[in-house]
Write an enzyme that holds these catalytic residues in place. Structure first.
Site, PDB file in Angstrom:
ATOM      1  N   ARG A 270     -14.620 -12.086  62.408  1.00  0.00           N
ATOM      2  CA  ARG A 270     -15.755 -12.511  61.612  1.00  0.00           C
ATOM      3  C   ARG A 270     -15.481 -12.137  60.160  1.00  0.00           C
ATOM      4  NH1 ARG A 270     -21.705  -9.838  61.224  1.00  0.00           N
ATOM      5  NH2 ARG A 270     -20.577  -8.617  59.621  1.00  0.00           N
TER       6      ARG A 270
ATOM      7  N   TYR B 260     -25.391  -8.604  52.639  1.00  0.00           N
ATOM      8  CA  TYR B 260     -25.251  -8.205  54.035  1.00  0.00           C
ATOM      9  C   TYR B 260     -23.779  -8.195  54.449  1.00  0.00           C
ATOM     10  CZ  TYR B 260     -24.136  -8.578  58.749  1.00  0.00           C
ATOM     11  OH  TYR B 260     -23.496  -8.339  59.925  1.00  0.00           O
TER      12      TYR B 260
ATOM     13  N   ASP C 278     -21.325 -14.869  59.728  1.00  0.00           N
ATOM     14  CA  ASP C 278     -22.724 -14.525  59.973  1.00  0.00           C
ATOM     15  C   ASP C 278     -23.559 -14.836  58.730  1.00  0.00           C
ATOM     16  OD1 ASP C 278     -24.256 -11.538  61.471  1.00  0.00           O
ATOM     17  OD2 ASP C 278     -25.129 -13.424  60.757  1.00  0.00           O
TER      18      ASP C 278
ATOM     19  N   HIS D  98     -26.729 -14.581  58.678  1.00  0.00           N
ATOM     20  CA  HIS D  98     -27.721 -13.495  58.730  1.00  0.00           C
ATOM     21  C   HIS D  98     -29.109 -13.974  58.328  1.00  0.00           C
ATOM     22  CE1 HIS D  98     -28.559  -9.060  58.825  1.00  0.00           C
ATOM     23  NE2 HIS D  98     -27.579  -9.145  59.688  1.00  0.00           N
TER      24      HIS D  98
ATOM     25  N   GLU E 170     -23.225 -17.988  62.604  1.00  0.00           N
ATOM     26  CA  GLU E 170     -24.256 -17.200  63.292  1.00  0.00           C
ATOM     27  C   GLU E 170     -25.526 -17.053  62.464  1.00  0.00           C
ATOM     28  OE1 GLU E 170     -22.916 -13.245  64.030  1.00  0.00           O
ATOM     29  OE2 GLU E 170     -24.924 -12.520  64.424  1.00  0.00           O
TER      30      GLU E 170
ATOM     31  N   GLU F 190     -29.428 -12.250  67.998  1.00  0.00           N
ATOM     32  CA  GLU F 190     -29.301 -10.789  68.101  1.00  0.00           C
ATOM     33  C   GLU F 190     -30.640 -10.100  67.869  1.00  0.00           C
ATOM     34  OE1 GLU F 190     -26.375 -10.145  64.982  1.00  0.00           O
ATOM     35  OE2 GLU F 190     -27.882  -9.055  63.879  1.00  0.00           O
TER      36      GLU F 190
ATOM     37  N   ARG G 123     -26.732 -14.847  71.535  1.00  0.00           N
ATOM     38  CA  ARG G 123     -26.314 -13.555  70.961  1.00  0.00           C
ATOM     39  C   ARG G 123     -27.165 -12.387  71.481  1.00  0.00           C
ATOM     40  NH1 ARG G 123     -22.800 -11.482  68.445  1.00  0.00           N
ATOM     41  NH2 ARG G 123     -23.785 -10.744  66.560  1.00  0.00           N
TER      42      ARG G 123
ATOM     43  N   GLU H 176     -18.827  -9.522  70.642  1.00  0.00           N
ATOM     44  CA  GLU H 176     -18.657  -8.810  69.369  1.00  0.00           C
ATOM     45  C   GLU H 176     -18.243  -7.384  69.669  1.00  0.00           C
ATOM     46  OE1 GLU H 176     -22.169  -8.725  66.990  1.00  0.00           O
ATOM     47  OE2 GLU H 176     -21.188  -7.743  65.309  1.00  0.00           O
TER      48      GLU H 176
ATOM     49  N   TRP I 126     -33.172 -10.402  55.197  1.00  0.00           N
ATOM     50  CA  TRP I 126     -31.925  -9.654  54.954  1.00  0.00           C
ATOM     51  C   TRP I 126     -30.877 -10.099  55.950  1.00  0.00           C
ATOM     52  CZ3 TRP I 126     -29.769  -5.927  58.456  1.00  0.00           C
ATOM     53  CH2 TRP I 126     -28.575  -5.361  57.956  1.00  0.00           C
TER      54      TRP I 126
HETATM   55  C1  CS2 Z   1     -24.917  -8.174  62.447  1.00  0.00           C
HETATM   56  C2  CS2 Z   1     -25.399  -6.781  62.710  1.00  0.00           C
HETATM   57  O1  CS2 Z   1     -23.184  -7.670  63.943  1.00  0.00           O
HETATM   58  C3  CS2 Z   1     -23.904  -8.575  63.492  1.00  0.00           C
HETATM   59  O2  CS2 Z   1     -23.827  -9.776  63.806  1.00  0.00           O
HETATM   60  O3  CS2 Z   1     -25.904  -9.132  62.314  1.00  0.00           O
HETATM   61  O4  CS2 Z   1     -24.499  -5.932  62.090  1.00  0.00           O
HETATM   62  C4  CS2 Z   1     -26.784  -6.444  62.228  1.00  0.00           C
HETATM   63  O5  CS2 Z   1     -26.852  -6.600  60.822  1.00  0.00           O
HETATM   64  C5  CS2 Z   1     -27.084  -5.020  62.610  1.00  0.00           C
HETATM   65  O6  CS2 Z   1     -26.959  -4.914  64.008  1.00  0.00           O
HETATM   66  C6  CS2 Z   1     -28.483  -4.621  62.185  1.00  0.00           C
HETATM   67  O7  CS2 Z   1     -28.753  -3.309  62.623  1.00  0.00           O
HETATM   68 MG    MG Z   2     -25.397 -10.945  63.183  1.00  0.00          MG
END
Ligand code: CS2
Ligand code: MG
Length: 402
Positions: A147, A159, A210, A212, A236, A262, A283, A339, A402
């Site tokens: 990634r 991020y 990502d 995000h 993602e 996630e 996810r 992941e 975020w």
């Molecule tokens: C991220 C995470 O791994 C990922 O795909 O989106 O690092 C996420 O930001 C964190 O789990 C938040 O605690």
């Molecule tokens: Mg993520």
């Protein structure tokens, strides 16, 4: 067999983790990950006040009934805290069952469908050169899937990008740090980043990215389209997932595969996304998505619509979740990718793990149950430290995702 007691262990070996430990009258105990980054004590309290008293006396082998007791039996359903607590209970019960039957968890999920589990690494850099260097480092470690995140020219924090030389950890001590965001800068930058990555590393490397949650559907459609020449494995969290039908806009414009979830915590977050084939990967991790019991149902539902799993596996999910995810990844047919952000060495002082990384894949041993143990004495050396995930604002100050 009866549950005699249970307790919550909160510790911070490098970062905060929450673990549920369920004891039985046959001397077997089960462990479940209950970590929710930035909301750890909320889950701990919910378990201690509302779950553990109701667990005592139950037969731990009745996993399905107990799952529904803490799902249907809870009036204020769903949500990250409630479902993380339920996920921890569920993981601990599957752990107990595997230990009692003296078999690794994957055997209770249908046995192995594969002999290794493809994982992806995180690379990131504050600028293009550092990002390319980071990809090369992960390649050197043997990863086949990476990634890629990078700083965005003109923006300070963003991020997924650690400051120079630091290990990336999103949560910072105390109240949330404020990051700033500019969609225009990001949309102009991301295609350049991936063009350079492909130029440097060729076509074989599996690339992920990502977003995000930071684009609108039409912005995500533009980015997906502009990334098509670089054949990403997935894009993602292109858009925040509350409005599932919003992904219809993205889907109709681009062939870049989409992954989401996630931050989801039940199958109801996926019903439109999966049944309309608006996404390609689930996810939602075991620790936040209702545990093994619920993810079995989600994965089966997803398999009907050609959707595969791609579980979240960041360092803010504990090694217990990672091991449970790997058992699940080995067992199901519609596995996509896992992941894998390796935890810092200090985490292994508390969590005794049963999995290993080798040349881009993960392997798990045949320790009965989930197979990870927790050293409570070691855990006591690392007391909880309040920490928060960042808050993001657009450069004009508008509060954003975020
Ligand atoms: C991220 C995470 O791994 C990922 O795909 O989106 O690092 C996420 O930001 C964190 O789990 C938040 O605690
Ligand atoms: Mg993520």
């Amino acid at each position: 067999m009866k549950i005699t007691d249970a307790k919550v262990i909160v510790c911070s070996p490098g970062r905060n983790f929450v673990t549920l430990k369920i004891y039985t009258d046959q001397g077997i105990y089960g462990l479940g990950d209950a970590t929710l980054n930035g909301r750890e004590l909320a889950v701990a309290k919910y378990l201690e006040e509302y779950c553990i008293p109701a667990l005592k006396g139950r037969n731990p082998l009745n996993i399905e009934d107990i799952w529904h007791y803490f799902y249907r039996g809870v009036y204020w359903k769903r949500g990250a805290v409630t479902m993380t607590a339920l996920s921890a209970i569920d993981m601990a019960l599957w752990d107990i069952k595997g230990k009692m039957l003296n078999t690794p968890l994957y055997n209770l999920l249908g046995g192995k469908s594969r002999n290794k589990v493809l994982v992806y690494a995180h690379s990131n850099g504050i600028d293009l050169d550092h990002a390319l260097e980071s990809v090369a480092q992960e390649l050197d470690k043997g990863f086949k899937a990476i990634r890629v995140q990078s700083g965005i020219p003109g923006l300070d924090h963003t991020y997924g990008v650690a400051q120079k030389g630091e290990k990336y950890e999103p949560a910072t001590k105390g109240l949330p740090r404020e990051d700033f965001w500019d969609t225009h800068k990001y949309l102009n930058w991301a295609p350049k980043l991936f063009s350079k990555v492909r130029e440097h590393f060729g076509e074989d490397l599996l690339l992920l990215h990502d977003v995000h949650h930071r684009l609108t559907p039409i912005e995500a459609a533009r980015l997906g389209k502009e990334l098509e020449p670089f054949h990403l494995f997935w894009m993602e969290d292109a858009v925040t997932g509350e409005l599932q039908e919003g992904f219809r806009v993205v889907r109709q414009h681009t062939t870049t595969p989409l992954a989401i979830g996630e931050v989801f915590n039940s199958v109801y977050d996926y019903t439109t996304l999966i049944s309309e084939q608006l996404i390609d990967f689930v996810r939602m991790p075991i620790v936040h998505g209702g545990g093994i019991t619920h993810l079995q149902k989600v994965a089966a539902f997803a398999s009907i619509y050609h959707v595969q799993t791609g579980f979240h596996g960041a360092t803010d999910l504990s090694p217990i979740n990672m091991a449970a995810a790997l058992h699940f990844d080995f067992a199901i047919n519609n596995f996509g990718i896992q992941e894998y952000m390796p935890h810092e060495e200090i985490v292994n002082e508390v969590f005794k793990i049963n999995y290993r990384f080798e040349e881009g894949y993960m392997y798990i041993d045949d320790t009965p149950g989930i197979g990870v143990d927790l050293d409570e004495k070691a855990a006591q050396k690392f007391p909880y430290i309040p920490a928060s995930l960042p808050v993001n604002r657009k450069t004009d100050g508008t509060l954003f995702y975020w």
